[in-house]
Each structure stands twice: as C-alpha cells, then as structure tokens.
Design a protein around this motif. Structure first.
Motif, PDB file in Angstrom:
ATOM      1  N   UNK A   1       0.783  -1.235   0.000  1.00 47.01           N
ATOM      2  CA  UNK A   1       0.000   0.000   0.000  1.00 47.01           C
ATOM      3  C   UNK A   1       0.819   1.292   0.000  1.00 47.01           C
ATOM      4  N   UNK A   2       2.094   1.233   0.332  1.00 51.19           N
ATOM      5  CA  UNK A   2       2.907   2.457   0.305  1.00 51.19           C
ATOM      6  C   UNK A   2       3.281   2.740  -1.144  1.00 51.19           C
ATOM      7  N   UNK A   3       2.640   3.765  -1.723  1.00 53.11           N
ATOM      8  CA  UNK A   3       2.879   4.107  -3.133  1.00 53.11           C
ATOM      9  C   UNK A   3       3.426   5.523  -3.273  1.00 53.11           C
ATOM     10  N   UNK A   4       4.111   5.983  -2.246  1.00 53.53           N
ATOM     11  CA  UNK A   4       4.736   7.308  -2.257  1.00 53.53           C
ATOM     12  C   UNK A   4       6.161   7.158  -1.715  1.00 53.53           C
ATOM     13  N   UNK A   5       7.059   8.089  -2.025  1.00 51.02           N
ATOM     14  CA  UNK A   5       8.437   7.980  -1.516  1.00 51.02           C
ATOM     15  C   UNK A   5       8.462   8.105   0.005  1.00 51.02           C
ATOM     16  N   UNK A   6       9.061   7.132   0.658  1.00 54.36           N
ATOM     17  CA  UNK A   6       9.139   7.137   2.114  1.00 54.36           C
ATOM     18  C   UNK A   6      10.505   6.623   2.558  1.00 54.36           C
ATOM     19  N   UNK A   7      11.140   7.353   3.471  1.00 52.48           N
ATOM     20  CA  UNK A   7      12.422   6.928   4.031  1.00 52.48           C
ATOM     21  C   UNK A   7      12.171   6.124   5.290  1.00 52.48           C
ATOM     22  N   UNK A   8      12.734   4.933   5.355  1.00 54.46           N
ATOM     23  CA  UNK A   8      12.575   4.048   6.511  1.00 54.46           C
ATOM     24  C   UNK A   8      13.895   4.005   7.283  1.00 54.46           C
TER      25      UNK A   8
ATOM     26  N   UNK B   1      10.741  -5.633  -2.604  1.00 50.44           N
ATOM     27  CA  UNK B   1       9.324  -5.557  -2.914  1.00 50.44           C
ATOM     28  C   UNK B   1       8.742  -4.179  -3.111  1.00 50.44           C
ATOM     29  N   UNK B   2       9.434  -3.111  -2.682  1.00 51.96           N
ATOM     30  CA  UNK B   2       8.856  -1.780  -2.857  1.00 51.96           C
ATOM     31  C   UNK B   2       9.960  -0.734  -3.016  1.00 51.96           C
ATOM     32  N   UNK B   3      10.253  -0.334  -4.238  1.00 54.32           N
ATOM     33  CA  UNK B   3      11.306   0.656  -4.490  1.00 54.32           C
ATOM     34  C   UNK B   3      10.964   2.053  -3.972  1.00 54.32           C
ATOM     35  N   UNK B   4       9.708   2.282  -3.594  1.00 59.81           N
ATOM     36  CA  UNK B   4       9.319   3.590  -3.051  1.00 59.81           C
ATOM     37  C   UNK B   4       9.891   3.807  -1.648  1.00 59.81           C
ATOM     38  N   UNK B   5      10.219   2.724  -0.953  1.00 58.69           N
ATOM     39  CA  UNK B   5      10.729   2.822   0.417  1.00 58.69           C
ATOM     40  C   UNK B   5      12.249   2.731   0.397  1.00 58.69           C
ATOM     41  N   UNK B   6      12.893   3.775   0.890  1.00 64.54           N
ATOM     42  CA  UNK B   6      14.354   3.819   0.908  1.00 64.54           C
ATOM     43  C   UNK B   6      14.859   3.622   2.338  1.00 64.54           C
ATOM     44  N   UNK B   7      15.553   2.522   2.627  1.00 67.87           N
ATOM     45  CA  UNK B   7      16.070   2.322   3.979  1.00 67.87           C
ATOM     46  C   UNK B   7      17.270   3.229   4.266  1.00 67.87           C
ATOM     47  N   UNK B   8      17.311   3.765   5.453  1.00 64.02           N
ATOM     48  CA  UNK B   8      18.470   4.488   5.969  1.00 64.02           C
ATOM     49  C   UNK B   8      18.860   3.810   7.279  1.00 64.02           C
ATOM     50  N   UNK B   9      20.097   3.358   7.364  1.00 62.36           N
ATOM     51  CA  UNK B   9      20.552   2.624   8.534  1.00 62.36           C
ATOM     52  C   UNK B   9      21.258   3.577   9.493  1.00 62.36           C
TER      53      UNK B   9
END
Length: 301
Positions: free
Chosen positions: A119-126, A144-152
C-alpha cells in the motif's frame, strides 16, 4: 568542602570512564556511521502511537500534513497512515529484525510489512538500526517496494563528557540511550537540522496501566491510538524468553526513569544544535520539552 571536592573528582572520573568506553565502542562500530538525508521542510512532526494522537489528528490534521511527518513502529496499522502519507518512518523494535517468514507469534509485524509492500505508493524513508541490515524484513522491503528507501542509523549508545557525546551524536557515530522509539526519532530529526520539531501522541502514561496480580506478576495494558480499547487487556510483561518471570516493579520504574531521562538528554542536545522541540501532545507526562498549543494556522513551507 572536602566532600564537595571528592564528589567533583568522582564525577570527573565517572565521565572520563564513560567517555573512554564510548570511544572504544565507536572505534569498533565506526564504519556504521549514520548518513541522513537532507530535510524537505523546516518543520517536522514526530507522531508517537499514544492514545492521545487520535485527538491531535482530529484537531490538527491540516497542520500536521503541512509539516514533514515522522511515524514510528506499528503506525502503519492505522487507516490514517494512508491519508497522511508520511515522508519518514522509524522502526527500532528489535523484534522486527529477527522476524522471519516462519515467525508465528507476531501478526503485528506481519501486518506492518504487508502495508509497506502492498500500500505504500509514495516515496518514504525508513530509518532502522544498522543491525537490521540483512534481516528478512529489510530484504522483503528492498526487493518488494522501491518507493521505500532504507536508511541505517548507528545505534551505539554513547555517554560521557558532554562536548564529546554531542560531537558523536552530530556526526552519526552514536546516540543517547533510546529507551523508546521516539527518542531515536527525535535524535535523527535533530541531526537533520529541522528548525522546529512538534511532538504528538507522546502520552508516556504507561504507569497508569500497571497492575500486579495475586501471583505478584507485573501486568501492563499497552494501548495505542489505533487500538480499540475494548480489545486491549492487561498482559504479563515477561523478563525471560521462557515466559516464566515478569519484570519486577522496581525494574519497570527504572525503565520509566530511563525514558524520561532520555528526553532530558535530547532536550539539551537539541538546544545545542539550535533545534526547538515542542510537545504538542493532547496528553503527555513528558516535562523536558515546552508545551505547545497549535494555532489554526499551518506552518509555512
């Protein structure tokens, strides 16, 4: 006078020891330095999952939407998550990162992952701790979702001399002890140099829901803004993986002390960086931040 001198020396040696220990940890984990994205707006809202968030979202939805939003942990369970479309999401619960496809007792984590993937269809930083790298959860999200960008982020707890610890915080080599995910989120947003951070849904009222049964077991009813109160019951809080013993009352209140002390540390750090944190929660026991009354106007971009 002699006692004052002794206390001063003792405090100095204590801070020196903590500083040296922190530097050793940083040397070991220094390659995991946190690198954060630039802010999108000058003002952000950190949304905790306390029950009072329902009131804040009802009364100040437009205000919150005009800020850069930060959600935490299981916020995605709420229907309003899809309306808000937050730009940032912080997860620090270690249970998320030991979760696998075979895990059977964490439907809440499975539900959050499902929302992220479907359901996340917008750019989101995790934002997740560095030890989450390589976990099943992050693998699923990255594939599975290129819209979510992980930041460690580097969750190395550092303490000691204030000038040293603030430098380590600011440069991504360590953090204050994050007894709650909100402390981690505030640290990250301070380091992104927002001018003002509004805090909503930070009730910090768990002590109101502590009970002791006839077997001296510690019970807590943990209510979130997305829960139906009638569905939430007092549950034992176990201190061991075999679920034989619950935490003692002393250990539970020590944990609460660490939470409130963490907010004090964050307040002083924010002041040093020129960042204002305002507690706009409809209900909150946090006294480290100035309280804010939200006007009908929305913040300018």
């Amino acid at each position: 006078m002699l006692e004052a001198a002794f206390n001063s020396i003792s405090q100095f040696l204590g801070e020196l020891f903590k500083s040296l220990l922190s530097l050793i940890k940083v040397v070991i984990r220094g390659r995991h330095r946190t690198r954060l994205p630039a802010r999108q707006l000058p003002v952000c809202s950190v949304l905790g999952n306390g029950p009072s968030l329902n009131e804040s979202l009802t009364e100040h939805f437009d205000f919150i939407r005009r800020t850069e939003m930060v959600c935490v942990n299981n916020f995605a369970h709420a229907d309003i998550f899809l309306r808000l479309k937050p730009q940032n999401y912080v997860i620090s619960d270690p249970n998320y990162f030991v979760f696998t496809e075979q895990t059977t007792d964490r439907d809440d984590i499975r539900r959050t992952l499902s929302v992220f993937l479907e359901q996340v269809n917008w750019p989101m930083t995790l934002y997740v701790p560095h030890f989450a790298k390589g976990s099943y959860l992050l693998g699923q999200i990255e594939r599975g979702n290129p819209q979510i960008k992980p930041v460690y982020f580097n969750y190395t707890v550092v303490s000691g001399f204030q000038r040293l610890t603030y430098w380590l915080y600011a440069n991504g080599y360590g953090m204050p002890q994050a007894q709650t995910v909100i402390i981690a989120a505030l640290t990250l947003m301070i380091n992104r140099q927002f001018e003002t951070i509004y805090l909503f849904g930070a009730d910090t009222s768990w002590h109101e829901q502590i009970r002791l049964n006839d077997q001296n077991q510690l019970l807590i009813k943990q209510i979130h803004f997305y829960d139906k109160p009638s569905d939430v019951k007092h549950e034992p809080v176990y201190s061991d993986k075999f679920r034989q013993r619950t935490f003692s009352m002393a250990s539970q209140f020590l944990s609460l002390h660490k939470v409130f002390r963490g907010y004090e540390v964050i307040r002083h750090y924010a002041d040093s960086r020129g960042v204002t944190i305002l507690n706009a929660s409809a209900k909150s026991y946090i006294d480290a931040f100035e309280r804010a009354q939200i006007a009908n106007t929305v913040p300018s971009k």
